[in-house]
Write a protein that holds these residues in place. Structure first.
Motif, PDB file in Angstrom:
ATOM      1  N   LYS A 252       0.802  -1.231   0.000  1.00 47.95           N
ATOM      2  CA  LYS A 252       0.000   0.000   0.000  1.00 47.95           C
ATOM      3  C   LYS A 252       0.835   1.283   0.000  1.00 47.95           C
ATOM      4  CE  LYS A 252      -0.589  -0.440   5.000  1.00 47.95           C
ATOM      5  NZ  LYS A 252      -1.517  -0.764   6.087  1.00 47.95           N
ATOM      6  N   GLN A 253       1.867   1.331   0.842  1.00 43.10           N
ATOM      7  CA  GLN A 253       2.662   2.555   0.903  1.00 43.10           C
ATOM      8  C   GLN A 253       3.456   2.775  -0.385  1.00 43.10           C
ATOM      9  OE1 GLN A 253       4.886   2.071   4.557  1.00 43.10           O
ATOM     10  NE2 GLN A 253       3.296   3.078   5.762  1.00 43.10           N
ATOM     11  N   SER A 254       3.987   1.696  -0.942  1.00 41.32           N
ATOM     12  CA  SER A 254       4.757   1.808  -2.178  1.00 41.32           C
ATOM     13  C   SER A 254       3.863   2.191  -3.350  1.00 41.32           C
ATOM     14  CB  SER A 254       5.460   0.478  -2.465  1.00 41.32           C
ATOM     15  OG  SER A 254       6.277   0.577  -3.606  1.00 41.32           O
ATOM     16  N   ILE A 255       2.628   1.678  -3.374  1.00 34.61           N
ATOM     17  CA  ILE A 255       1.686   2.029  -4.449  1.00 34.61           C
ATOM     18  C   ILE A 255       1.421   3.532  -4.439  1.00 34.61           C
ATOM     19  CG2 ILE A 255      -0.707   1.808  -5.227  1.00 34.61           C
ATOM     20  CD1 ILE A 255      -0.609  -1.117  -4.261  1.00 34.61           C
ATOM     21  N   ALA A 256       1.144   4.068  -3.235  1.00 35.77           N
ATOM     22  CA  ALA A 256       0.873   5.500  -3.125  1.00 35.77           C
ATOM     23  C   ALA A 256       2.103   6.324  -3.483  1.00 35.77           C
ATOM     24  CB  ALA A 256       0.407   5.826  -1.706  1.00 35.77           C
ATOM     25  N   GLU A 258       4.783   5.412  -5.420  1.00 35.54           N
ATOM     26  CA  GLU A 258       5.143   5.281  -6.840  1.00 35.54           C
ATOM     27  C   GLU A 258       4.019   5.744  -7.766  1.00 35.54           C
ATOM     28  OE1 GLU A 258       8.104   4.406  -7.793  1.00 35.54           O
ATOM     29  OE2 GLU A 258       8.846   3.872  -5.802  1.00 35.54           O
ATOM     30  N   ASP A 259       2.828   5.902  -7.196  1.00 30.70           N
ATOM     31  CA  ASP A 259       1.639   6.289  -7.968  1.00 30.70           C
ATOM     32  C   ASP A 259       1.383   5.315  -9.119  1.00 30.70           C
ATOM     33  OD1 ASP A 259      -0.620   7.765  -8.485  1.00 30.70           O
ATOM     34  OD2 ASP A 259       0.411   9.249  -9.719  1.00 30.70           O
ATOM     35  N   HIS A 274       8.345  -8.479  -4.908  1.00 30.81           N
ATOM     36  CA  HIS A 274       8.622  -7.748  -3.672  1.00 30.81           C
ATOM     37  C   HIS A 274      10.063  -8.000  -3.221  1.00 30.81           C
ATOM     38  CE1 HIS A 274       7.053  -5.666  -0.032  1.00 30.81           C
ATOM     39  NE2 HIS A 274       8.073  -6.285   0.542  1.00 30.81           N
ATOM     40  N   GLN A 275      10.482  -9.253  -3.316  1.00 30.41           N
ATOM     41  CA  GLN A 275      11.832  -9.612  -2.898  1.00 30.41           C
ATOM     42  C   GLN A 275      12.884  -8.933  -3.764  1.00 30.41           C
ATOM     43  OE1 GLN A 275      12.981 -13.727  -1.406  1.00 30.41           O
ATOM     44  NE2 GLN A 275      13.953 -13.780  -3.411  1.00 30.41           N
ATOM     45  N   ARG A 276      12.572  -8.727  -5.049  1.00 29.78           N
ATOM     46  CA  ARG A 276      13.508  -8.077  -5.965  1.00 29.78           C
ATOM     47  C   ARG A 276      13.570  -6.561  -5.750  1.00 29.78           C
ATOM     48  NH1 ARG A 276      17.091 -11.147  -6.980  1.00 29.78           N
ATOM     49  NH2 ARG A 276      17.175 -12.510  -8.798  1.00 29.78           N
ATOM     50  N   GLY A 277      12.609  -6.026  -4.996  1.00 27.46           N
ATOM     51  CA  GLY A 277      12.625  -4.593  -4.720  1.00 27.46           C
ATOM     52  C   GLY A 277      11.475  -3.821  -5.335  1.00 27.46           C
ATOM     53  N   ILE A 278      10.609  -4.508  -6.099  1.00 30.17           N
ATOM     54  CA  ILE A 278       9.417  -3.860  -6.660  1.00 30.17           C
ATOM     55  C   ILE A 278       8.247  -4.203  -5.735  1.00 30.17           C
ATOM     56  CG2 ILE A 278       7.873  -3.693  -8.655  1.00 30.17           C
ATOM     57  CD1 ILE A 278      10.274  -4.527 -10.380  1.00 30.17           C
ATOM     58  N   LYS A 279       7.909  -3.266  -4.860  1.00 34.05           N
ATOM     59  CA  LYS A 279       6.971  -3.569  -3.780  1.00 34.05           C
ATOM     60  C   LYS A 279       5.533  -3.148  -4.071  1.00 34.05           C
ATOM     61  CE  LYS A 279      10.702  -3.325  -0.405  1.00 34.05           C
ATOM     62  NZ  LYS A 279      11.228  -2.697   0.825  1.00 34.05           N
ATOM     63  N   ASN A 280       5.322  -2.348  -5.100  1.00 35.81           N
ATOM     64  CA  ASN A 280       3.971  -1.882  -5.419  1.00 35.81           C
ATOM     65  C   ASN A 280       3.243  -2.887  -6.322  1.00 35.81           C
ATOM     66  OD1 ASN A 280       5.982  -1.087  -7.289  1.00 35.81           O
ATOM     67  ND2 ASN A 280       4.590   0.378  -8.258  1.00 35.81           N
ATOM     68  N   ARG A 299      -8.084   3.763  -4.336  1.00 41.84           N
ATOM     69  CA  ARG A 299      -7.878   4.619  -3.169  1.00 41.84           C
ATOM     70  C   ARG A 299      -6.422   5.054  -3.041  1.00 41.84           C
ATOM     71  NH1 ARG A 299     -10.750   0.557   1.090  1.00 41.84           N
ATOM     72  NH2 ARG A 299     -12.740   0.353   0.037  1.00 41.84           N
ATOM     73  N   LEU A 300      -5.522   4.274  -3.644  1.00 39.46           N
ATOM     74  CA  LEU A 300      -4.092   4.530  -3.495  1.00 39.46           C
ATOM     75  C   LEU A 300      -3.464   5.163  -4.735  1.00 39.46           C
ATOM     76  CD1 LEU A 300      -3.245   1.097  -1.833  1.00 39.46           C
ATOM     77  CD2 LEU A 300      -3.449   3.293  -0.666  1.00 39.46           C
ATOM     78  N   THR A 301      -3.985   4.827  -5.914  1.00 36.98           N
ATOM     79  CA  THR A 301      -3.423   5.370  -7.163  1.00 36.98           C
ATOM     80  C   THR A 301      -4.450   5.268  -8.285  1.00 36.98           C
ATOM     81  OG1 THR A 301      -1.638   5.182  -8.793  1.00 36.98           O
ATOM     82  CG2 THR A 301      -2.442   3.139  -7.821  1.00 36.98           C
ATOM     83  N   LYS A 302      -4.242   6.079  -9.325  1.00 35.57           N
ATOM     84  CA  LYS A 302      -5.099   6.030 -10.516  1.00 35.57           C
ATOM     85  C   LYS A 302      -4.482   5.174 -11.621  1.00 35.57           C
ATOM     86  CE  LYS A 302      -8.777   8.744 -10.016  1.00 35.57           C
ATOM     87  NZ  LYS A 302     -10.135   8.240 -10.285  1.00 35.57           N
ATOM     88  N   ASN A 303      -3.281   4.643 -11.368  1.00 33.14           N
ATOM     89  CA  ASN A 303      -2.539   3.958 -12.433  1.00 33.14           C
ATOM     90  C   ASN A 303      -2.331   2.482 -12.110  1.00 33.14           C
ATOM     91  OD1 ASN A 303      -1.987   6.514 -13.860  1.00 33.14           O
ATOM     92  ND2 ASN A 303      -0.705   6.946 -12.091  1.00 33.14           N
ATOM     93  N   ILE A 304      -2.719   1.623 -13.060  1.00 31.95           N
ATOM     94  CA  ILE A 304      -2.528   0.183 -12.909  1.00 31.95           C
ATOM     95  C   ILE A 304      -1.772  -0.346 -14.130  1.00 31.95           C
ATOM     96  CG2 ILE A 304      -3.670  -2.063 -12.811  1.00 31.95           C
ATOM     97  CD1 ILE A 304      -5.951  -0.867 -11.338  1.00 31.95           C
ATOM     98  N   THR A 305      -0.773  -1.171 -13.866  1.00 31.90           N
ATOM     99  CA  THR A 305      -0.071  -1.876 -14.941  1.00 31.90           C
ATOM    100  C   THR A 305      -0.329  -3.362 -14.741  1.00 31.90           C
ATOM    101  OG1 THR A 305       1.654  -0.185 -15.012  1.00 31.90           O
ATOM    102  CG2 THR A 305       2.127  -2.293 -16.080  1.00 31.90           C
ATOM    103  N   VAL A 306      -1.016  -3.984 -15.700  1.00 30.81           N
ATOM    104  CA  VAL A 306      -1.349  -5.407 -15.604  1.00 30.81           C
ATOM    105  C   VAL A 306      -0.235  -6.217 -16.248  1.00 30.81           C
ATOM    106  CG1 VAL A 306      -3.089  -7.162 -16.096  1.00 30.81           C
ATOM    107  CG2 VAL A 306      -3.788  -4.785 -15.751  1.00 30.81           C
ATOM    108  N   LEU A 307       0.289  -7.197 -15.510  1.00 31.42           N
ATOM    109  CA  LEU A 307       1.396  -8.019 -15.995  1.00 31.42           C
ATOM    110  C   LEU A 307       0.888  -9.399 -16.373  1.00 31.42           C
ATOM    111  CD1 LEU A 307       4.128  -7.109 -13.340  1.00 31.42           C
ATOM    112  CD2 LEU A 307       3.525  -5.902 -15.448  1.00 31.42           C
ATOM    113  N   PHE A 308       1.088  -9.789 -17.641  1.00 26.74           N
ATOM    114  CA  PHE A 308       0.667 -11.103 -18.138  1.00 26.74           C
ATOM    115  C   PHE A 308       1.896 -11.957 -18.426  1.00 26.74           C
ATOM    116  CE2 PHE A 308      -3.092  -8.627 -19.711  1.00 26.74           C
ATOM    117  CZ  PHE A 308      -4.034  -9.263 -18.887  1.00 26.74           C
TER     118      PHE A 308
END
Length: 653
Positions: A252-256, A258-259, A274-280, A299-308
């Protein structure tokens, strides 16, 4: 029971903007913060937080209060749970008095379910780290996946023994009741027999945004083809899979910050990133994406990146879920990994720098991605191509931003090699039904308005006494401890034996002035909530004239705290409209506090006199004519008093 000294330290240390900031993305707005309501679906902010007053108000749902009230509303905590959460957040040691058996029995079902879930999480971790079978089977599996000891402990990963009743027997032995084990889904009950639901599985606790355990995901390690590879907790009072995102507590904190939020499919995808350092990063845990989950991110950001992953087989089904994201007015990007890779394996086999570079380079706008993907599928089939175009335009139609809509139409026309005019025409057809429905609804509302306008019987009257009593409470809350110069007009007899008003100035605290004026006329509050608030505020200021508002709001029941926040944040609501940008500058109330106090008290006096006069008029109609003279004399006296009060108010009757 938590000791009062602990509660006082918690209130002293906690900051409402910090507590709420863990759950809602807040943006500075003058001296306050604003954000999207966490209690309703909205696109324009109606949620206000006041660091000065240490309260919040959600104008869309009507809820409000202090930090504790927010946790009780948002996380459904009990009061003790909210205090414990804040104590943990601010590293305050909790002092508790011993609970009696009766108090333990009064713990509600929801709290019992939480306790059972917390015990289960601790038990599975203990089995993983402290037993030979746990280390040999569960821990070795996690390490093969590339998870470090720190990561395994951070996500509270565990292992359920491959035995039918190992967990259930241990829980019952520790005093946990079977009914709660069954309600959480940890134990399956069939007649007289009980079975562990997750036997022989590695365990992934699913946490709420505040970190409480809601349920579990379990992965089987054997080769049993009849058993599901992944098994989730069933729906319960705690766990609703459509409203939960795995990893949200840690992200949650990283999402807000990094937006942006990366959305993946599985538990291990989240953990590896998360372990690699990408926590959002969060996961929908294998379920289809739902509006509730999207709003959680919103509630935390307007931006979503979907990973397939590189396997395109499930892409088309996933695209339907992403349309929901567009409907919420959010910005969506898509990133696919090379064939044979998924987010888990890609993060495991690449460095942080390589991963971030890949995500930056390969993430593309969703509409572009969808158009490219579907165009490849249908390039040799005219009918499929037509269906594909309509599918793409359907997605574009869900975007509320008209500028974005036009840009996407242009991009779609370029990719699909079709004229923009045709696409705009198709878009118009798709929107036609919706527009017709909107017009129909507006027409209905117009007719309703006309009926109300033409029918005086349905006109809602303003409750003057309610508004004046509420205004007195508002003045006490905002300015009660301030010292002001008041000018009272005192009735005196002049040399001609006439009653005249003479000004007399004196200095007093606002709460003293209001209290004495109401006492003088023996005025009582008719509204029970305002009456309770009035005596609470007066008693607080009598004990400590310099008391601040936080002292009051932290000591009253939740319903009164909510009413206080509603009254205090009423003026802040208009800050949401940002009037100053429109060259409208409201006059600050604090410049005329004494005048505001006098006018409010006098207006209440005048209103009560009107009530008394109407009461006498009613008595006159009921009594015999020979007793009317006495009543009329009283009416005359009250009318004279009202005339004098109105002169104080500079009114003309």
């Amino acid at each position: 029971m938590i000791s009062k000294s602990t509660i006082d330290r918690v209130f002293e240390a906690s900051r409402v903007e910090e507590v709420i900031g863990d759950f809602v993305q807040l943006k500075k707005s003058g001296s306050n913060y604003k954000g999207l309501s966490p209690f309703s679906d909205e696109r324009s902010p109606s949620f206000m937080v006041s660091p000065v007053k240490q309260i919040w108000k959600d104008f869309s749902s009507g809820k409000g209060g202090n930090a504790v009230a927010f946790l009780m509303e948002h996380e459904h905590f009990t009061y003790p749970e909210a205090i414990k959460y804040l104590a943990k957040k601010y590293n305050i040691e909790i002092e508790e008095t011993q609970q009696t058996n009766e108090e333990k029995q009064k713990a509600d079902v929801r709290e019992s379910l939480y306790l059972v879930s917390e015990f289960a999480s601790t038990y599975f971790q203990k089995i993983l780290h402290k037993t030979d079978i746990g280390k040999a089977v569960g821990l070795s599996y996690f390490k093969e996946r590339g998870f470090t000891e720190d990561t395994i402990k951070k996500f509270n990963l565990g292992y359920a023994p491959d035995e039918w009743q190992a967990f259930t027997n241990e829980a019952l032995k520790k005093g946990y009741r079977l009914e709660f084990l069954e309600q959480t889904g940890l134990t399956i009950v069939k007649g007289e027999k009980q079975f562990d639901r997750f036997k022989g599985r590695v365990m992934f606790p699913i946490q709420s945004m505040s970190g409480r355990v809601l349920g579990f995901g379990g992965r089987i390690l054997g080769n049993d083809k009849k058993a599901a590879k992944y098994l989730n907790s069933p729906e319960s009072d705690l766990y609703h899979k459509s409203k939960v995102l795995y990893g949200i507590f840690h992200a949650k904190q990283s999402i807000a910050k990094e937006d942006n939020c990366y959305l993946v499919e599985g538990y291990t995808d989240v953990i590896q990133f998360h372990q690699r350092g990408i926590k959002n990063v969060v996961s929908s845990s294998g379920t289809a994406l739902t509006p509730e989950q999207i709003r959680l991110i919103n509630r935390l950001t307007k931006n979503i990146t979907v990973l397939f992953d590189g396997d395109a087989a499930g892409l088309r089904a996933s695209l339907r879920g992403i349309d929901l994201i567009l409907e919420q007015g959010m910005n969506v990007k898509v990133c696919t990994f090379p064939e044979g890779d998924d987010p888990d394996s890609f993060a495991k086999n690449n460095t942080l720098s390589e991963i971030t570079t890949y995500l930056d380079d390969k993430s593309q706008d969703f509409i572009q991605f969808k158009a490219s993907l579907l165009a490849q599928e249908s390039k040799n089939d005219p009918i499929k191509k037509a269906e594909t175009i309509r599918d793409i335009v359907n997605s574009i139609a869900k975007i509320p931003d008209r500028i974005k809509t036009e840009i996407y139409i242009q991009e779609c026309a370029r990719i699909m090699d079709i004229s923009e005019a045709v696409l705009f025409s198709t878009l118009a057809q798709i929107n036609k039904k919706e527009n017709a429905e909107v017009q129909k609804q507006q027409s209905k509302e117009t007719k309703t308005f006309q009926v109300i306008k033409n029918d005086p019987s349905v006109t809602q009257k303003v409750d003057v006494q309610y508004e004046l009593e509420r205004k007195i409470i508002q003045i006490l809350l905002l300015y009660g401890n301030k010292t002001e110069d008041f000018e009272d007009l005192i009735l005196k007899e002049n040399d001609a034996n006439e009653l005249v008003l003479e000004p007399v100035k004196h200095e007093a605290r606002v709460f003293e002035k209001i209290y004495l004026d109401l006492q003088e006329d023996e005025m009582q509050f008719s509204n029970e909530t305002f009456k309770a608030l009035y005596y609470t505020i007066i008693n607080t200021f009598n004990q400590n004239p310099d008391a601040v508002i936080e002292t009051i709001i932290n000591t009253v029941p939740p319903d009164l705290a909510a009413e206080i926040s509603t009254i205090l944040m009423e003026d802040e609501r208009y800050a949401l409209s940002d009037w100053e940008r429109k060259n409208i500058f409201p006059k600050a109330k604090q410049n005329t506090i004494a005048q505001l106090v006098n006018e409010t008290i006098l207006s209440l006096r005048c209103y009560l006199i009107d009530l008394k006069v109407r009461e006498f008029q009613h008595k006159t109609l009921q009594n015999l004519a020979d007793s009317n003279k006495e009543v009329l004399e009283e009416v005359k006296d009250y009318s004279g008093l009202k005339m004098l009060l109105s002169r104080k108010l500079n009114r003309v009757l």
